[in-house]
Write an enzyme that holds these catalytic residues in place. Structure first.
Site, mmCIF file in Angstrom:
data_model
loop_
_atom_site.group_PDB
_atom_site.id
_atom_site.type_symbol
_atom_site.label_atom_id
_atom_site.label_comp_id
_atom_site.label_asym_id
_atom_site.label_seq_id
_atom_site.Cartn_x
_atom_site.Cartn_y
_atom_site.Cartn_z
ATOM 1 N N GLU A 1 0.342 -11.443 -3.573
ATOM 2 C CA GLU A 1 -1.121 -11.492 -3.587
ATOM 3 C C GLU A 1 -1.715 -10.970 -4.897
ATOM 4 O O GLU A 1 -2.928 -11.046 -5.101
ATOM 5 C CB GLU A 1 -1.692 -10.693 -2.404
ATOM 6 C CG GLU A 1 -1.737 -9.196 -2.561
ATOM 7 C CD GLU A 1 -0.391 -8.502 -2.410
ATOM 8 O OE1 GLU A 1 -0.355 -7.263 -2.471
ATOM 9 O OE2 GLU A 1 0.624 -9.205 -2.239
ATOM 10 N N GLY B 1 0.855 -1.177 0.000
ATOM 11 C CA GLY B 1 0.000 0.000 0.000
ATOM 12 C C GLY B 1 0.888 1.222 0.000
ATOM 13 O O GLY B 1 1.821 1.321 -0.792
ATOM 14 N N GLU B 2 0.646 2.152 0.907
ATOM 15 C CA GLU B 2 1.483 3.341 1.038
ATOM 16 C C GLU B 2 2.025 3.339 2.457
ATOM 17 O O GLU B 2 1.288 3.480 3.425
ATOM 18 C CB GLU B 2 0.649 4.598 0.767
ATOM 19 C CG GLU B 2 1.441 5.763 0.177
ATOM 20 C CD GLU B 2 2.494 6.293 1.129
ATOM 21 O OE1 GLU B 2 3.673 6.393 0.731
ATOM 22 O OE2 GLU B 2 2.132 6.584 2.285
ATOM 23 N N SER B 3 3.338 3.159 2.576
ATOM 24 C CA SER B 3 3.947 2.887 3.877
ATOM 25 C C SER B 3 3.745 4.027 4.869
ATOM 26 O O SER B 3 3.517 3.795 6.061
ATOM 27 C CB SER B 3 5.436 2.591 3.712
ATOM 28 O OG SER B 3 6.116 3.682 3.108
ATOM 29 N N CYS C 1 6.025 -5.371 0.389
ATOM 30 C CA CYS C 1 6.164 -4.035 -0.193
ATOM 31 C C CYS C 1 6.115 -2.975 0.909
ATOM 32 O O CYS C 1 7.048 -2.860 1.692
ATOM 33 C CB CYS C 1 5.122 -3.810 -1.284
ATOM 34 S SG CYS C 1 5.525 -2.430 -2.394
ATOM 35 N N ARG D 1 12.718 3.278 -0.046
ATOM 36 C CA ARG D 1 11.410 3.363 -0.692
ATOM 37 C C ARG D 1 11.550 3.575 -2.194
ATOM 38 O O ARG D 1 12.517 4.141 -2.679
ATOM 39 C CB ARG D 1 10.594 4.539 -0.115
ATOM 40 C CG ARG D 1 10.233 4.410 1.333
ATOM 41 C CD ARG D 1 9.652 5.708 1.896
ATOM 42 N NE ARG D 1 8.384 6.076 1.272
ATOM 43 C CZ ARG D 1 8.243 7.120 0.470
ATOM 44 N NH1 ARG D 1 9.277 7.874 0.132
ATOM 45 N NH2 ARG D 1 7.048 7.405 -0.027
ATOM 46 N N HIS E 1 4.616 -8.184 -4.596
ATOM 47 C CA HIS E 1 3.242 -8.462 -4.191
ATOM 48 C C HIS E 1 2.839 -9.884 -4.611
ATOM 49 O O HIS E 1 2.285 -10.076 -5.693
ATOM 50 C CB HIS E 1 2.275 -7.482 -4.863
ATOM 51 C CG HIS E 1 2.357 -6.079 -4.354
ATOM 52 N ND1 HIS E 1 1.485 -5.567 -3.422
ATOM 53 C CD2 HIS E 1 3.213 -5.079 -4.663
ATOM 54 C CE1 HIS E 1 1.784 -4.309 -3.186
ATOM 55 N NE2 HIS E 1 2.829 -3.990 -3.924
ATOM 56 N N ILE F 1 5.475 -3.008 -7.567
ATOM 57 C CA ILE F 1 4.764 -1.747 -7.765
ATOM 58 C C ILE F 1 5.376 -0.692 -6.836
ATOM 59 O O ILE F 1 5.196 -0.756 -5.616
ATOM 60 C CB ILE F 1 3.262 -1.889 -7.475
ATOM 61 C CG1 ILE F 1 2.630 -2.973 -8.367
ATOM 62 C CG2 ILE F 1 2.545 -0.552 -7.677
ATOM 63 C CD1 ILE F 1 1.177 -3.253 -8.055
ATOM 64 N N ARG F 2 6.109 0.240 -7.401
ATOM 65 C CA ARG F 2 6.806 1.258 -6.591
ATOM 66 C C ARG F 2 7.500 0.578 -5.416
ATOM 67 O O ARG F 2 7.431 1.029 -4.264
ATOM 68 C CB ARG F 2 5.828 2.327 -6.101
ATOM 69 C CG ARG F 2 5.188 3.143 -7.199
ATOM 70 C CD ARG F 2 4.198 4.155 -6.656
ATOM 71 N NE ARG F 2 4.852 5.125 -5.812
ATOM 72 C CZ ARG F 2 4.214 5.957 -4.982
ATOM 73 N NH1 ARG F 2 2.898 5.900 -4.888
ATOM 74 N NH2 ARG F 2 4.875 6.823 -4.265
#
Length: 245
Positions: A224, A63-65, A96, A125, A222, A156-157
């Protein structure tokens, strides 16, 4: 008559891809009913301290850490998560953003970002660039997952592990900003590098994207999001969740 053992596997559900993890774990059990017949699994979203404390194992999703850590702090879940990390009877997997949150120190983090300190690693990051630079690659994980030679990883990023901290945290170099975990926990298990990307875009050093330290697992990618391929989730259940119960 054999009694089934209850097992609670939670996925932190503050932000990010928590539903996808839950779906993949359910698919593992549904597709192997005989293998797991002696266990009574519950897969739950974790948003409260009570839910967290009921878990035998926890996944921290991508997600967004920064958002994950700020939401955890705002909802009074940050300290319970730090306490959960200290309990070595519990297994934890960070993917991630979850890898970032689980790490001991972070390069290029954001002001106010917090870390749980469960893995003795330094992470950077967005190591592969922006969202547009996200990519998929089939990787050979057969050294730790039997016959898994072509697992479809999704980056993803994504972060990478830039330093394995064998002797405590490292000091920031001139002009470098590092965020350190405030957790006083020290994971004393040996760190295993499970997988590194080699020769990625002609970079002259390996990029570490998967590590384990005792019952702690961190992956940059990821699993998942690997379409209908839940081998990695099965391995986590077998290797981390059930061992030691």
């Amino acid at each position: 008559m054999t009694t089934s053992k209850d097992v609670v596997l939670g996925v932190l559900a503050l932000q990010g891809a928590f539903r996808e993890h839950l779906e993949y774990f359910r698919k593992v059990i549904e597709s192997h009913p005989q293998e797991y017949s002696q266990y009574n699994f519950r897969f739950i979203e974790v948003k409260t301290e009570e839910q967290l404390n009921s878990c035998d194992s926890l996944v921290i999703p991508g997600g967004e850490s920064t958002s994950i850590s700020l939401i955890a702090e705002r909802t009074h879940l940050l300290q319970p998560l730090m306490d959960f990390v200290k309990n070595e009877q519990k297994s934890i997997w960070g993917t991630c953003a979850g890898l970032i949150f689980l790490s001991k120190q972070l390069k290029n983090g954001k002001v106010g970002q917090k870390l749980l300190g469960g893995l003795n690693v330094e992470v950077a990051r967005n190591a592969f660039g922006r969202q547009i630079d996200s990519f998929e690659s089939k990787l050979d994980f057969s050294t730790f997952i039997r016959d898994c030679t072509d697992f479809p990883t999704v980056f993803i990023r994504a972060p990478v592990i830039t330093n394995v901290l064998h002797d405590g945290v490292t000091e920031a170099k001139e002009g470098e900003e590092i965020i350190y975990s405030a957790n006083d926990y020290n994971n004393k298990a040996p760190i295993e590098i499970l997988y590194s990307l080699k020769n990625y875009h002609n970079i002259d050093h390996d990029l570490i994207v998967a590590v384990r330290q005792g019952r702690r697992l961190g992956t940059s990618f990821h699993p998942e999001l690997a379409t209908d391929d839940y081998r990695f989730h099965k391995w986590y259940i077998d290797e981390f969740v059930l061992k030691g119960l």
